[in-house]
Design a protein around this motif. Sequence first.
Motif, PDB file in Angstrom:
ATOM      1  N   LEU A  20       0.812  -1.282  -0.050  1.00  0.00           N
ATOM      2  CA  LEU A  20      -0.065  -0.183   0.065  1.00  0.00           C
ATOM      3  C   LEU A  20       0.967   1.266   0.004  1.00  0.00           C
ATOM      4  N   ASN A  30      -0.237   7.569   3.876  1.00  0.00           N
ATOM      5  CA  ASN A  30       0.352   6.285   4.504  1.00  0.00           C
ATOM      6  C   ASN A  30      -0.251   6.171   5.847  1.00  0.00           C
ATOM      7  N   ASN A  33      -3.998   5.003   5.279  1.00  0.00           N
ATOM      8  CA  ASN A  33      -4.036   3.648   4.841  1.00  0.00           C
ATOM      9  C   ASN A  33      -3.727   2.616   5.718  1.00  0.00           C
TER      10      ASN A  33
END
Length: 156
Positions: A20, A30, A33
């Motif tokens: 991811l 980041n 996620n």
Amino acid sequence: MFTNTEIKDYETLNKMLKSLIEDETDRIANLSNASALLNVFLKDINWVGFYLYEETSNELVLGPFQGLPACVRIENGKGVCGTAFRGNDIFIVDDVNEFPGHIACDAASKSEIVLPLYKDGKGIGVLDIDAPVYERFTEEDRKGLKAFTDTLINHI
């Protein structure tokens, strides 16, 4: 669904995190996620997210998270998050009501794990995960989530 008791589950989760975030440089994306991934794959939790250190105010400030609205600012050294951050130590709290100075953002939370995030000796913040059950977090969680945050740190 992962059981959270076998390290291989965390290894798979860590691989998912890498896929991811490996090509993304934006810190908020980041962290967002990462919190979403943990929220989907960890069972028996009711809040997962990040508090980011703000040096000018010496506070942890709410960052990306999944769950009910949360406390926005936590003084460095206060509560589970601030204490873990100040000492750069992972805290597992089996019963948050027994932690001196616990900051109750959600009355449903019964146990908690907090992992400080440090990069090159500089404090970035913490990963905070709450559970609506007592004694939710284990040493396997500590190891698996530490590997998770180690991967994440390289991309924020």
